[in-house]
Scaffold this motif. Sequence first.
Motif, PDB file in Angstrom:
ATOM      1  N   CYS A  47       2.365   1.728  -3.497  1.00 25.49           N
ATOM      2  CA  CYS A  47       1.338   2.196  -4.436  1.00 25.49           C
ATOM      3  C   CYS A  47       0.952   3.644  -4.156  1.00 25.49           C
ATOM      4  O   CYS A  47       0.818   4.449  -5.084  1.00 25.49           O
ATOM      5  CB  CYS A  47       0.105   1.301  -4.369  1.00 25.49           C
ATOM      6  SG  CYS A  47       0.383  -0.327  -5.083  1.00 25.49           S
ATOM      7  N   ASP A  48       0.774   3.992  -2.889  1.00 20.88           N
ATOM      8  CA  ASP A  48       0.443   5.373  -2.533  1.00 20.88           C
ATOM      9  C   ASP A  48       1.555   6.323  -2.951  1.00 20.88           C
ATOM     10  O   ASP A  48       1.297   7.410  -3.477  1.00 20.88           O
ATOM     11  CB  ASP A  48       0.178   5.501  -1.034  1.00 20.88           C
ATOM     12  CG  ASP A  48      -1.126   4.860  -0.604  1.00 20.88           C
ATOM     13  OD1 ASP A  48      -1.952   4.521  -1.478  1.00 20.88           O
ATOM     14  OD2 ASP A  48      -1.324   4.706   0.613  1.00 20.88           O
ATOM     15  N   GLU A  80     -15.411  11.699  -5.565  1.00 17.47           N
ATOM     16  CA  GLU A  80     -14.181  11.084  -6.050  1.00 17.47           C
ATOM     17  C   GLU A  80     -13.799  11.647  -7.421  1.00 17.47           C
ATOM     18  O   GLU A  80     -12.625  11.894  -7.701  1.00 17.47           O
ATOM     19  CB  GLU A  80     -14.329   9.566  -6.113  1.00 17.47           C
ATOM     20  CG  GLU A  80     -13.019   8.854  -6.198  1.00 17.47           C
ATOM     21  CD  GLU A  80     -13.106   7.388  -5.833  1.00 17.47           C
ATOM     22  OE1 GLU A  80     -12.065   6.712  -5.991  1.00 17.47           O
ATOM     23  OE2 GLU A  80     -14.154   6.915  -5.398  1.00 17.47           O
ATOM     24  N   ALA A 118      -7.916   8.832   2.034  1.00 25.56           N
ATOM     25  CA  ALA A 118      -7.187   9.649   3.008  1.00 25.56           C
ATOM     26  C   ALA A 118      -7.721  11.077   3.006  1.00 25.56           C
ATOM     27  O   ALA A 118      -7.870  11.697   4.063  1.00 25.56           O
ATOM     28  CB  ALA A 118      -5.695   9.643   2.699  1.00 25.56           C
ATOM     29  N   ASP A 177      -4.634  10.055  -2.503  1.00 24.99           N
ATOM     30  CA  ASP A 177      -5.484   8.968  -2.027  1.00 24.99           C
ATOM     31  C   ASP A 177      -6.829   9.547  -1.597  1.00 24.99           C
ATOM     32  O   ASP A 177      -6.907  10.293  -0.620  1.00 24.99           O
ATOM     33  CB  ASP A 177      -4.782   8.276  -0.857  1.00 24.99           C
ATOM     34  CG  ASP A 177      -5.565   7.105  -0.299  1.00 24.99           C
ATOM     35  OD1 ASP A 177      -6.573   6.690  -0.910  1.00 24.99           O
ATOM     36  OD2 ASP A 177      -5.161   6.585   0.755  1.00 24.99           O
ATOM     37  N   TYR A 178      -7.895   9.214  -2.322  1.00 23.55           N
ATOM     38  CA  TYR A 178      -9.207   9.784  -2.031  1.00 23.55           C
ATOM     39  C   TYR A 178      -9.682   9.403  -0.629  1.00 23.55           C
ATOM     40  O   TYR A 178     -10.234  10.239   0.084  1.00 23.55           O
ATOM     41  CB  TYR A 178     -10.247   9.352  -3.067  1.00 23.55           C
ATOM     42  CG  TYR A 178     -11.610   9.928  -2.754  1.00 23.55           C
ATOM     43  CD1 TYR A 178     -11.880  11.268  -2.995  1.00 23.55           C
ATOM     44  CD2 TYR A 178     -12.616   9.146  -2.186  1.00 23.55           C
ATOM     45  CE1 TYR A 178     -13.112  11.822  -2.688  1.00 23.55           C
ATOM     46  CE2 TYR A 178     -13.844   9.693  -1.872  1.00 23.55           C
ATOM     47  CZ  TYR A 178     -14.090  11.024  -2.130  1.00 23.55           C
ATOM     48  OH  TYR A 178     -15.313  11.566  -1.818  1.00 23.55           O
ATOM     49  N   ARG A 228       1.417   6.860  -6.690  1.00 26.89           N
ATOM     50  CA  ARG A 228       0.317   7.763  -7.045  1.00 26.89           C
ATOM     51  C   ARG A 228       0.682   9.215  -6.746  1.00 26.89           C
ATOM     52  O   ARG A 228       0.393  10.107  -7.529  1.00 26.89           O
ATOM     53  CB  ARG A 228      -0.947   7.384  -6.285  1.00 26.89           C
ATOM     54  CG  ARG A 228      -1.648   6.186  -6.850  1.00 26.89           C
ATOM     55  CD  ARG A 228      -3.009   5.976  -6.175  1.00 26.89           C
ATOM     56  NE  ARG A 228      -3.461   4.635  -6.416  1.00 26.89           N
ATOM     57  CZ  ARG A 228      -3.363   3.633  -5.567  1.00 26.89           C
ATOM     58  NH1 ARG A 228      -2.857   3.826  -4.367  1.00 26.89           N
ATOM     59  NH2 ARG A 228      -3.775   2.431  -5.892  1.00 26.89           N
ATOM     60  N   LYS A 266       0.833  -1.201   0.000  1.00 30.87           N
ATOM     61  CA  LYS A 266       0.000   0.000   0.000  1.00 30.87           C
ATOM     62  C   LYS A 266       0.865   1.247   0.000  1.00 30.87           C
ATOM     63  O   LYS A 266       0.600   2.203  -0.735  1.00 30.87           O
ATOM     64  CB  LYS A 266      -0.952   0.007   1.181  1.00 30.87           C
ATOM     65  CG  LYS A 266      -1.862   1.243   1.198  1.00 30.87           C
ATOM     66  CD  LYS A 266      -2.870   1.196   2.300  1.00 30.87           C
ATOM     67  CE  LYS A 266      -3.779   2.394   2.393  1.00 30.87           C
ATOM     68  NZ  LYS A 266      -3.625   3.488   1.518  1.00 30.87           N
ATOM     69  N   GLN A 295      -1.497  11.992  -8.110  1.00 28.32           N
ATOM     70  CA  GLN A 295      -2.804  11.458  -7.733  1.00 28.32           C
ATOM     71  C   GLN A 295      -2.805  11.081  -6.260  1.00 28.32           C
ATOM     72  O   GLN A 295      -2.162  10.127  -5.868  1.00 28.32           O
ATOM     73  CB  GLN A 295      -3.162  10.226  -8.573  1.00 28.32           C
ATOM     74  CG  GLN A 295      -3.548  10.563  -9.966  1.00 28.32           C
ATOM     75  CD  GLN A 295      -4.728  11.510 -10.030  1.00 28.32           C
ATOM     76  OE1 GLN A 295      -5.678  11.403  -9.273  1.00 28.32           O
ATOM     77  NE2 GLN A 295      -4.664  12.463 -10.919  1.00 28.32           N
TER      78      GLN A 295
END
Length: 74
Positions: free
Chosen positions: A20-21, A51, A34, A31-32, A24, A17, A29
């Motif tokens: 990946c975060d 979103e 978060a 984390d929506y 992004r 995770k 991009q």
Amino acid sequence: MDAASQSLRDRWKALSKCVCDGARLMVGQGDYAAYAAHVARTHPDQAPMSEVEFFRHRENARFGVGNTSGFRCC
């Protein structure tokens, strides 16, 4: 499954995770989930962006849309 295997699996999942975060964030991009948790925690009187709105906001910030400093991607 023993406790050691479960612990290793949980640590691997957390690491995945984070990677990946981080990827992004490198491409602009966020984390929506978060973001939504932050708004709920710090601005309980405000409704969070949807979103789709969040995605557009991050895209606009990434490519300098509406920015008067002269930055443009292309």
